[in-house]
Design an enzyme around this catalytic site. Sequence first.
Site, PDB file in Angstrom:
ATOM      1  N   CYS A  84       0.827  -1.204   0.000  1.00 12.71           N
ATOM      2  CA  CYS A  84       0.000   0.000   0.000  1.00 12.71           C
ATOM      3  C   CYS A  84       0.863   1.257   0.000  1.00 12.71           C
ATOM      4  CB  CYS A  84      -0.901   0.015   1.232  1.00 12.71           C
ATOM      5  SG  CYS A  84      -1.920  -1.454   1.411  1.00 12.71           S
ATOM      6  N   ARG A 136       2.196   1.355  -5.782  1.00 14.35           N
ATOM      7  CA  ARG A 136       2.313   0.505  -4.600  1.00 14.35           C
ATOM      8  C   ARG A 136       1.018  -0.245  -4.296  1.00 14.35           C
ATOM      9  NH1 ARG A 136       6.868   1.775  -1.624  1.00 14.35           N
ATOM     10  NH2 ARG A 136       5.980   0.661   0.131  1.00 14.35           N
ATOM     11  N   TRP A 187      -3.445  -2.038  -1.562  1.00 11.01           N
ATOM     12  CA  TRP A 187      -3.209  -3.355  -2.150  1.00 11.01           C
ATOM     13  C   TRP A 187      -3.726  -4.339  -1.119  1.00 11.01           C
ATOM     14  CZ3 TRP A 187      -0.359  -7.870  -1.207  1.00 11.01           C
ATOM     15  CH2 TRP A 187      -0.133  -8.691  -2.315  1.00 11.01           C
ATOM     16  N   ASN A 216       0.056   0.664   6.192  1.00 14.52           N
ATOM     17  CA  ASN A 216       0.680  -0.272   5.263  1.00 14.52           C
ATOM     18  C   ASN A 216       1.333  -1.363   6.101  1.00 14.52           C
ATOM     19  OD1 ASN A 216       2.036  -1.606   3.200  1.00 14.52           O
ATOM     20  ND2 ASN A 216       3.686  -0.102   3.081  1.00 14.52           N
ATOM     21  N   GLY A 217       1.006  -2.619   5.829  1.00 18.20           N
ATOM     22  CA  GLY A 217       1.565  -3.721   6.594  1.00 18.20           C
ATOM     23  C   GLY A 217       0.493  -4.716   6.987  1.00 18.20           C
ATOM     24  N   GLU A 237      13.610 -14.563 -16.341  1.00 18.12           N
ATOM     25  CA  GLU A 237      13.185 -13.170 -16.253  1.00 18.12           C
ATOM     26  C   GLU A 237      12.262 -12.805 -17.414  1.00 18.12           C
ATOM     27  OE1 GLU A 237      12.894  -9.193 -14.861  1.00 18.12           O
ATOM     28  OE2 GLU A 237      13.243 -11.160 -13.951  1.00 18.12           O
ATOM     29  N   LYS A 279       8.419 -11.444 -16.895  1.00 14.86           N
ATOM     30  CA  LYS A 279       7.929 -10.172 -17.420  1.00 14.86           C
ATOM     31  C   LYS A 279       6.651 -10.363 -18.234  1.00 14.86           C
ATOM     32  CE  LYS A 279      10.541  -7.490 -15.481  1.00 14.86           C
ATOM     33  NZ  LYS A 279      10.323  -8.405 -14.380  1.00 14.86           N
ATOM     34  N   GLU A 295       3.765 -11.092 -15.844  1.00 13.80           N
ATOM     35  CA  GLU A 295       3.407  -9.980 -14.971  1.00 13.80           C
ATOM     36  C   GLU A 295       2.479  -8.976 -15.638  1.00 13.80           C
ATOM     37  OE1 GLU A 295       6.905  -8.996 -11.799  1.00 13.80           O
ATOM     38  OE2 GLU A 295       7.377  -8.619 -13.889  1.00 13.80           O
ATOM     39  N   HIS A 350      12.934 -33.224 -20.271  1.00 13.80           N
ATOM     40  CA  HIS A 350      12.569 -34.016 -19.097  1.00 13.80           C
ATOM     41  C   HIS A 350      11.152 -33.695 -18.630  1.00 13.80           C
ATOM     42  CE1 HIS A 350      16.673 -35.538 -18.685  1.00 13.80           C
ATOM     43  NE2 HIS A 350      17.042 -34.327 -19.082  1.00 13.80           N
ATOM     44  N   LYS A 389       4.440  -2.840  -6.346  1.00 20.15           N
ATOM     45  CA  LYS A 389       5.867  -2.670  -6.626  1.00 20.15           C
ATOM     46  C   LYS A 389       6.754  -3.277  -5.553  1.00 20.15           C
ATOM     47  CE  LYS A 389       9.491  -1.139  -8.742  1.00 20.15           C
ATOM     48  NZ  LYS A 389       9.947  -1.841  -9.948  1.00 20.15           N
TER      49      LYS A 389
END
Length: 611
Positions: free
Chosen positions: A2, A27, A74, A103-104, A484, A488, A491, A507, A606
């Site tokens: 947040c 955020r 968030w 936030n938390g 990566e 991306k 996301e 495999h 983020k």
Amino acid sequence: MCGIVAYIGRKQAMPILLEGLKRLEYRGYDSAGIGLMNHGVHICKAVGRVRVLEEKTQATEGLNGTIGIAHTRWATHGGVTEANAHPHKDDAKLGHGIAIIHNGIIENYATLKKYLEEKGHTFISETDTEVLSHLIGELYHGDLEKAVQAALREVTGAYAIAVMCAEEPDTLVVARKGSPLMVGVGNGEYIVASDSSAIVAHTTQAFTLPDFTVAKLTRDSFRTATIDDVPITTEVRELEFELAEIDLGPYEHYMLKEIFEQPRSLRMTMQGRVDSRTGSIVLGGIADHARTLANAKRIVMVGQGTALHASMVGKYLMEDLAKIASENDFASEFRYRNPIVDFGTCVIAVSQSGETADTLAALQEAKQRGALTLGVVNVVGSTIARESDAGVYLRVGPEIGVASTKAFTGQILALAMLSLYIGRRRYLSQDYVSTFLKEMVEIPQKIQRVLETTDEICKATAKYIERENWLFLGRGVNYPVALEGALKLKEISYIHAEGMPAAEMKHGPIALIDKGMPVVFVATRNSQYEKVLSNISEVRSRGGHVIAVATEGDEHIRTVAEDVFYVPDVIEQLQPLVSVIPLQLLAYHAAVLRGKDVDKPRNLAKSVTVE
């Protein structure tokens, strides 16, 4: 997670708070709210983006005043509803007009809620934050600062909070443990925020609250103390970047801006640290521990998401250049599996924000077990930077886009410099280091050449955006690049993508390949090039469409791939710095072509500052 912003001063607070929310929206962006002190606390909340809240404030009375708090959420506890949005107030009947943003995560909120219900409190949301607001109200006896301190002594978990009270209309109280919070110091005003992006437009001076610290702010002064009311002194410092650095400029999205900033940002990472003429590396942040690092027996790099992928490249570099046994671990797993930290172990925490909760916890676990700890972070003064024994700042500038790009290449470059720094003190010759550094300083201009192919990458990407399953494959130092690239794409475009070592495909995952499936190979010329070509043949024989990232001048690759993204020739150890660029652009263009919100992908934030 947040984003929180608060203001106390002599200006009208609402424009400042709304502007701050817009800068912090990366955020969290499922709901937002604002509270202002105006003969009592007036609150306006809305589900959706900050722009929805802004529209709603225009039709809401009472939103005036020079003290206020605001929040963009968030969701962690409770669904995405207006009732669960912040700010939250204490009990309407038993309370004192207390409002809070947070936030938390309050881990023991259920126990506290039961206690408060027995005291007669009635709750209207599903959040842990409302429990905290009621607890502060229950403990309030005319002094908001003391009530906040008393409440936080009962709390288990992480928090960054800002609190105001109708009975103390000229006071703002803020506190922090685990979640980031800083206070901007202006002329007769203070601006509190989760990070400096919401502060830099108003002042260049700020201080970061340490854990378990409460600050009482009035228009003309501030006081900082622990939650046990022990006074402490905080250091007011200059902010590390300017407002222009967080403006979009000519770019449509922050992600695209940050992709294109990489030549400049990597030059900043090297500035003052690399001298290719003399073959020297200066890393002042670790100089006091150079001998310990040179004698290290084992290095463990921990991170999450993109930072973990960068640390995987770092493992290759550390073992190749410094000849030290190295390994990677998910920070979220490190602290829970009783890790072996013996004599000569160094643990490196890799994080863009320096606030990632799992990475911070892993760092703290390593310190407790006696390891030398280093931080590779971007944000000056962040918690990981403060709690590690030493470290290297990325210096790539603020990264706003949720999908990390320039921080990834900055982390790789920082780990490359660190590996060379240690390697020179162990086995590497001066000539080798000089040659390597000459290659390194050319990386920014080589990235610039790749960026100039963005239109070609967009055209190629357009052919495949309807496909919902992709594979990304690489070998050796380019295996983390494949991971990566897949991350991306997932996301920001919501396409299912999987990254893996190219040899692992046989495999099991080869069963997924069908006609037309996009398979992206990182196939630059290096020691495993021929092996990668064999893997490409296996995909083509099963009908997959091959997209290759290849070295300039490689004409053979065109005969086995439907599309080729060329990158300049680079020594093998540094290839990830250029080979990842086409994959960043591929993911960006895929998201835009599919109509997705590139900078604010669903369900993501983020900086993950809670477990």
